[in-house]
Design a protein around this motif. Structure first.
Motif, PDB file in Angstrom:
ATOM      1  N   ILE A 164      38.716  54.102  41.249  1.00 20.80           N
ATOM      2  CA  ILE A 164      39.690  53.169  41.835  1.00 20.80           C
ATOM      3  C   ILE A 164      39.387  51.738  41.408  1.00 20.80           C
ATOM      4  CG2 ILE A 164      40.486  52.164  44.009  1.00 20.80           C
ATOM      5  CD1 ILE A 164      40.091  54.976  45.247  1.00 20.80           C
ATOM      6  N   ALA A 165      38.092  51.390  41.370  1.00 23.03           N
ATOM      7  CA  ALA A 165      37.708  50.036  40.952  1.00 23.03           C
ATOM      8  C   ALA A 165      38.156  49.762  39.524  1.00 23.03           C
ATOM      9  CB  ALA A 165      36.193  49.869  41.077  1.00 23.03           C
ATOM     10  N   ILE A 166      37.911  50.719  38.630  1.00 20.01           N
ATOM     11  CA  ILE A 166      38.289  50.538  37.231  1.00 20.01           C
ATOM     12  C   ILE A 166      39.807  50.439  37.098  1.00 20.01           C
ATOM     13  CG2 ILE A 166      38.288  51.590  34.943  1.00 20.01           C
ATOM     14  CD1 ILE A 166      35.591  52.867  35.662  1.00 20.01           C
ATOM     15  N   LEU A 167      40.527  51.330  37.773  1.00 18.41           N
ATOM     16  CA  LEU A 167      41.984  51.329  37.676  1.00 18.41           C
ATOM     17  C   LEU A 167      42.586  50.069  38.279  1.00 18.41           C
ATOM     18  CD1 LEU A 167      42.804  55.061  38.452  1.00 18.41           C
ATOM     19  CD2 LEU A 167      43.008  53.881  36.262  1.00 18.41           C
ATOM     20  N   GLN A 168      41.992  49.580  39.350  1.00 14.58           N
ATOM     21  CA  GLN A 168      42.514  48.356  39.960  1.00 14.58           C
ATOM     22  C   GLN A 168      42.416  47.191  38.997  1.00 14.58           C
ATOM     23  OE1 GLN A 168      41.403  47.327  43.993  1.00 14.58           O
ATOM     24  NE2 GLN A 168      41.107  45.190  43.415  1.00 14.58           N
ATOM     25  N   HIS A 169      41.278  47.077  38.338  1.00 11.44           N
ATOM     26  CA  HIS A 169      41.122  45.973  37.403  1.00 11.44           C
ATOM     27  C   HIS A 169      41.978  46.155  36.158  1.00 11.44           C
ATOM     28  CE1 HIS A 169      38.003  43.467  39.272  1.00 11.44           C
ATOM     29  NE2 HIS A 169      37.703  44.585  39.907  1.00 11.44           N
ATOM     30  N   ARG A 170      42.235  47.369  35.793  1.00  8.41           N
ATOM     31  CA  ARG A 170      43.165  47.603  34.690  1.00  8.41           C
ATOM     32  C   ARG A 170      44.572  47.165  35.077  1.00  8.41           C
ATOM     33  NH1 ARG A 170      42.184  53.495  31.881  1.00  8.41           N
ATOM     34  NH2 ARG A 170      40.312  52.978  30.695  1.00  8.41           N
ATOM     35  N   ALA A 171      44.952  47.477  36.312  1.00 11.80           N
ATOM     36  CA  ALA A 171      46.292  47.150  36.772  1.00 11.80           C
ATOM     37  C   ALA A 171      46.506  45.641  36.819  1.00 11.80           C
ATOM     38  CB  ALA A 171      46.530  47.760  38.149  1.00 11.80           C
ATOM     39  N   ILE A 172      45.446  44.891  37.117  1.00 15.10           N
ATOM     40  CA  ILE A 172      45.547  43.436  37.177  1.00 15.10           C
ATOM     41  C   ILE A 172      45.774  42.855  35.781  1.00 15.10           C
ATOM     42  CG2 ILE A 172      44.237  41.328  37.698  1.00 15.10           C
ATOM     43  CD1 ILE A 172      42.886  42.874  39.969  1.00 15.10           C
ATOM     44  N   GLU A 173      45.188  43.493  34.826  1.00 17.00           N
ATOM     45  CA  GLU A 173      45.312  43.013  33.447  1.00 17.00           C
ATOM     46  C   GLU A 173      46.720  43.219  32.923  1.00 17.00           C
ATOM     47  OE1 GLU A 173      42.983  41.541  31.705  1.00 17.00           O
ATOM     48  OE2 GLU A 173      41.322  41.821  33.112  1.00 17.00           O
ATOM     49  N   HIS A 174      47.116  42.416  31.983  1.00 15.61           N
ATOM     50  CA  HIS A 174      48.386  42.618  31.276  1.00 15.61           C
ATOM     51  C   HIS A 174      48.296  43.904  30.484  1.00 15.61           C
ATOM     52  CE1 HIS A 174      51.565  41.928  28.253  1.00 15.61           C
ATOM     53  NE2 HIS A 174      52.115  41.152  29.177  1.00 15.61           N
ATOM     54  N   SER A 175      49.416  44.596  30.339  1.00 16.74           N
ATOM     55  CA  SER A 175      49.415  45.914  29.706  1.00 16.74           C
ATOM     56  C   SER A 175      48.812  45.892  28.299  1.00 16.74           C
ATOM     57  CB  SER A 175      50.854  46.461  29.631  1.00 16.74           C
ATOM     58  OG  SER A 175      51.686  45.587  28.888  1.00 16.74           O
ATOM     59  N   GLU A 176      48.951  44.783  27.597  1.00 20.53           N
ATOM     60  CA  GLU A 176      48.415  44.715  26.232  1.00 20.53           C
ATOM     61  C   GLU A 176      46.898  44.544  26.215  1.00 20.53           C
ATOM     62  OE1 GLU A 176      52.305  42.669  24.076  1.00 20.53           O
ATOM     63  OE2 GLU A 176      50.415  41.568  24.243  1.00 20.53           O
ATOM     64  N   ARG A 177      46.314  44.223  27.385  1.00 19.87           N
ATOM     65  CA  ARG A 177      44.876  44.001  27.428  1.00 19.87           C
ATOM     66  C   ARG A 177      44.127  45.174  28.039  1.00 19.87           C
ATOM     67  NH1 ARG A 177      43.536  38.488  30.214  1.00 19.87           N
ATOM     68  NH2 ARG A 177      41.501  39.093  29.412  1.00 19.87           N
ATOM     69  N   VAL A 178      44.842  46.205  28.484  1.00 13.94           N
ATOM     70  CA  VAL A 178      44.185  47.337  29.134  1.00 13.94           C
ATOM     71  C   VAL A 178      43.204  48.016  28.184  1.00 13.94           C
ATOM     72  CG1 VAL A 178      44.546  49.634  30.106  1.00 13.94           C
ATOM     73  CG2 VAL A 178      46.030  47.748  30.785  1.00 13.94           C
ATOM     74  N   ALA A 179      43.672  48.321  26.978  1.00 14.62           N
ATOM     75  CA  ALA A 179      42.795  48.985  26.006  1.00 14.62           C
ATOM     76  C   ALA A 179      41.617  48.093  25.637  1.00 14.62           C
ATOM     77  CB  ALA A 179      43.583  49.364  24.762  1.00 14.62           C
ATOM     78  N   GLY A 180      41.871  46.781  25.563  1.00 17.82           N
ATOM     79  CA  GLY A 180      40.805  45.858  25.221  1.00 17.82           C
ATOM     80  C   GLY A 180      39.724  45.797  26.273  1.00 17.82           C
ATOM     81  N   ARG A 181      40.113  46.033  27.538  1.00 21.17           N
ATOM     82  CA  ARG A 181      39.144  46.017  28.632  1.00 21.17           C
ATOM     83  C   ARG A 181      38.087  47.101  28.450  1.00 21.17           C
ATOM     84  NH1 ARG A 181      37.828  42.196  32.489  1.00 21.17           N
ATOM     85  NH2 ARG A 181      37.027  43.211  34.353  1.00 21.17           N
ATOM     86  N   LEU A 182      38.537  48.300  28.105  1.00 20.96           N
ATOM     87  CA  LEU A 182      37.598  49.389  27.892  1.00 20.96           C
ATOM     88  C   LEU A 182      36.764  49.145  26.649  1.00 20.96           C
ATOM     89  CD1 LEU A 182      36.421  52.041  28.742  1.00 20.96           C
ATOM     90  CD2 LEU A 182      38.321  53.224  27.637  1.00 20.96           C
ATOM     91  N   GLN A 183      37.368  48.523  25.626  1.00 25.27           N
ATOM     92  CA  GLN A 183      36.617  48.225  24.414  1.00 25.27           C
ATOM     93  C   GLN A 183      35.486  47.254  24.720  1.00 25.27           C
ATOM     94  OE1 GLN A 183      37.029  49.735  21.340  1.00 25.27           O
ATOM     95  NE2 GLN A 183      35.028  48.769  21.085  1.00 25.27           N
ATOM     96  N   ILE A 184      35.757  46.305  25.621  1.00 24.84           N
ATOM     97  CA  ILE A 184      34.702  45.373  26.034  1.00 24.84           C
ATOM     98  C   ILE A 184      33.551  46.142  26.676  1.00 24.84           C
ATOM     99  CG2 ILE A 184      34.141  43.529  27.671  1.00 24.84           C
ATOM    100  CD1 ILE A 184      36.959  42.415  27.193  1.00 24.84           C
TER     101      ILE A 184
END
Length: 252
Positions: A164-184
């Motif tokens: 839930i924590a990971i998904l919440q922070h993904r949801a906050i991010e802009h859709s184009e940055r979701v993949a970049g978040r995991l890459q980080i």
């Protein structure tokens, strides 16, 4: 003297509080997953634990582990794309192998690797929310046997909190940055591995012990784990101070 050791209920409550602390803007996925694998080993009847996540391109990446042996086994599973943990991700359902020696025919190479790493039982818990599966929490035992119902439910609950924590922070991010978040997050793991190697060589100790010193020092100084790791790599951190820093078990 009275025994002031926390009860199991207190340990469980503190674990959920520690994981809930990740629900803040300054989210560090490496620290969160490190807390998860450490705490499940403390709370459940397992010998080791690891987390594997699905990257943006569909590949499997080992993100955290409580021991070097657990990391090696999960890396092998990710590379061969076989094992209880991989089946768990594909099915989005728990996968249990109570005795890898007797039931390993389902995954022959993985079974051989597990026994070589000293593990006999594997319990894979999905990290999912509804139709989204992010990865798997793998619980490993050195002796054959099933998890108790209570341990199984607690393991799933802890995995759910982190999911839930990971998904919440993904949801906050802009859709184009979701993949970049995991890459980080994947890049962060590389940084931690490099820092762990530097400390292990400097202190003439195992990678597991080096990581423990790094993590304890970061927590005691209230520094982000990844920031401290980068300082170690850059040569701006006091390596000897980190290596000799006493572990404060009360902060765990």
């Amino acid at each position: 003297m009275p025994d002031h050791a926390p009860s199991r209920e207190q340990q469980i409550a503190r674990t959920f509080v520690a994981l809930a602390d990740t629900l803040v803007p300054d989210f560090d996925i490496a620290e969160t997953l490190s807390v998860l694998v450490d705490r499940v080993v403390e709370l459940l009847s397992v010998s080791a634990a690891a987390v594997m996540l699905v990257a943006a391109d569909g590949t499997l990446e080992v993100m955290a582990s409580s021991s070097h042996s657990a990391e090696l086994l999960e890396l092998f599973a990710a590379q061969t794309e076989a094992g209880p943990c991989v089946d768990c991700i594909r099915s989005a359902a728990p996968v249990t192998c109570t005795d890898i020696q007797d039931q390993g025919h389902r995954w022959p190479p993985f079974a051989a690797a597990a026994q070589e790493c000293g593990f006999r039982a594997v319990h894979a818990v999905p990290m999912r929310l509804r139709d989204q599966t992010l990865g798997v929490l793998t619980l490993l035992g050195t002796e054959p046997g099933a998890l108790s119902d209570d341990d199984g439910q607690l393991g799933q609950a802890l995995a759910d909190v982190v999911t839930i924590a990971i998904l919440q922070h993904r949801a906050i991010e802009h859709s184009e940055r979701v993949a970049g978040r995991l890459q980080i997050a994947l890049d962060t793991r590389i940084v931690l591995e490099q820092a762990k190697g530097i400390l292990a060589e400097r202190g003439v100790m195992s990678p597991d012990e080096a990581f423990s010193r790094l993590r304890d020092y970061a927590r005691s100084r209230r520094r982000r784990l990844t920031d401290l790791a980068r300082a170690v790599i850059a040569g701006t951190a006091e390596l000897d101070t980190i290596l000799t820093s006493a572990t404060d078990s009360a902060q765990r």
